[in-house]
Design an enzyme around this catalytic site. Structure first.
Site, PDB file in Angstrom:
ATOM      1  N   GLU A  12       9.543  -4.256  10.096  1.00 51.57           N
ATOM      2  CA  GLU A  12       9.771  -2.833   9.534  1.00 51.57           C
ATOM      3  C   GLU A  12      10.517  -1.954  10.880  1.00 51.57           C
ATOM      4  OE1 GLU A  12       7.030  -1.135   7.347  1.00 51.57           O
ATOM      5  OE2 GLU A  12       8.188   0.767   6.940  1.00 51.57           O
ATOM      6  N   ASP A  20       0.701  -1.260   0.120  1.00 50.83           N
ATOM      7  CA  ASP A  20       0.148   0.029  -0.075  1.00 50.83           C
ATOM      8  C   ASP A  20       0.861   1.350  -0.013  1.00 50.83           C
ATOM      9  OD1 ASP A  20       1.029  -0.193   2.851  1.00 50.83           O
ATOM     10  OD2 ASP A  20      -1.408  -0.010   3.783  1.00 50.83           O
ATOM     11  N   SER A  21       2.353   1.093  -0.188  1.00 46.37           N
ATOM     12  CA  SER A  21       3.110   2.291  -0.387  1.00 46.37           C
ATOM     13  C   SER A  21       2.735   2.867  -1.888  1.00 46.37           C
ATOM     14  CB  SER A  21       4.570   1.724  -0.307  1.00 46.37           C
ATOM     15  OG  SER A  21       4.864   0.521  -1.125  1.00 46.37           O
ATOM     16  N   LYS A  45      -0.818  -9.462   2.783  1.00 51.62           N
ATOM     17  CA  LYS A  45      -0.243  -8.932   4.020  1.00 51.62           C
ATOM     18  C   LYS A  45      -1.285  -7.921   4.749  1.00 51.62           C
ATOM     19  CE  LYS A  45       3.139  -6.000   3.391  1.00 51.62           C
ATOM     20  NZ  LYS A  45       3.204  -4.814   4.426  1.00 51.62           N
ATOM     21  N   ASP A  85      -1.060  -6.138  -0.146  1.00 48.11           N
ATOM     22  CA  ASP A  85      -1.371  -5.563   1.064  1.00 48.11           C
ATOM     23  C   ASP A  85      -2.908  -5.338   1.256  1.00 48.11           C
ATOM     24  OD1 ASP A  85       0.777  -5.263   2.609  1.00 48.11           O
ATOM     25  OD2 ASP A  85       1.208  -3.199   1.978  1.00 48.11           O
ATOM     26  N   GLU A  88      -1.161  -5.384   8.504  1.00 48.93           N
ATOM     27  CA  GLU A  88      -0.187  -4.864   9.913  1.00 48.93           C
ATOM     28  C   GLU A  88      -0.755  -4.928  10.922  1.00 48.93           C
ATOM     29  OE1 GLU A  88       0.509  -0.556   8.765  1.00 48.93           O
ATOM     30  OE2 GLU A  88       1.269  -1.070   7.042  1.00 48.93           O
TER      31      GLU A  88
END
Ligand code: KIV
Length: 252
Positions: free
Chosen positions: A169, A38-39, A105, A77, A107
């Protein structure tokens, strides 16, 4: 797809892709995993962070990437607010798989959500340490002993919940080492030092596509921003002085 083959592997390479051309190049370079992160929000869509990225954005770019590769597993993501409860997580993860992702993925410490996805045969990659979707400040996590302990315990719990790998991260490299030694599933670091089972970077960062500041953990392997500016300036000059198009680029 089963990711058991990743267990015990060292030197895993994951990179981000958001479009078909970069995805194809990453596949030609034989990397292990492609992440449609999602960057995307910052790198492609011009947002300040990742929190405004939508399911439509992710599904569209996952389709572009997954449709362009043949053998490299594509992980997508789940964007912010798309997995706040089991029902949303299942619906949205299924949509990303339908778009072409092999796994998702997500978070943070969400063992119930992860278990529910895995129970539906959706492979999940965890993500601990700095969590860009919710972080108020982008800084190293787990420097204080109590935070380091929490991240360590969360990593064990995510493995127990069934993730096939965990992105770590921006955490101190000694903490990443401890986690990596304690887990059977691979850790994939970004700003987490050399002891992780693998590394991930945003491809545009390693290509030097973003002029100006880049975080300490990024190493630029090329300076494509300078190359692009040089090429565009040369094109502009050729157009202005009439040397482009020449006979070679013209039809008769
Ligand atoms: O969104 C992303 O690109 C990521 C990586 C930086 C791990 O989550």
């Amino acid at each position: 797809m089963k990711f058991d083959y990743l267990k015990g592997k060292k030197g895993l390479v994951m990179l981000t892709a958001y479009d078909c051309q970069i995805a194809k190049l990453l596949e030609e370079a034989n990397i292990d995993l492609i992440l449609v992160g999602d960057s995307l929000g910052m790198v492609v869509l011009g947002f300040k962070g990742t929190s405004s990225v939508t399911m439509d954005d992710m599904a569209r770019h996952i389709a572009a990437v997954a449709g362009s590769v043949e053998k490299t597993p594509v992980i997508g993501d789940l964007p912010a607010d798309s997995y706040s409860n089991v029902e949303d997580a299942l619906k949205n993860a299924k949509r990303l798989l339908k778009a072409g992702a092999i796994a998702v993925k997500l978070e943070g410490f969400k063992p119930e959500i992860i278990s529910a996805l895995i129970a539906e045969n959706i492979p999940v990659m965890g993500h601990l340490g700095l969590l860009p979707q919710t972080a108020e400040k982008y800084c190293v996590q787990g420097k204080e002993i109590k935070d380091a302990e929490r991240i360590f315990k969360d990593a064990l719990a995510l493995e127990k919940a069934g993730v096939f790998a965990i992105v770590l991260e921006c955490i101190p490299s000694e903490l990443a080492k401890r986690i990596t030694l304690a887990l059977k599933v691979p850790t994939i670091g970004i700003g987490a030092g050399v002891h992780c089972s693998g590394q991930v970077l945003v491809t545009n960062d390693l290509l030097g596509l973003k002029p100006g500041f880049s975080p300490k953990f990024v190493k630029k392997y090329a300076s494509l921003a300078d190359e692009i500016k040089k090429a565009v300036t040369a094109f502009k000059k050729d157009v202005q002085d009439g040397s482009f198009p020449s006979e070679e680029q013209s039809f008769h």
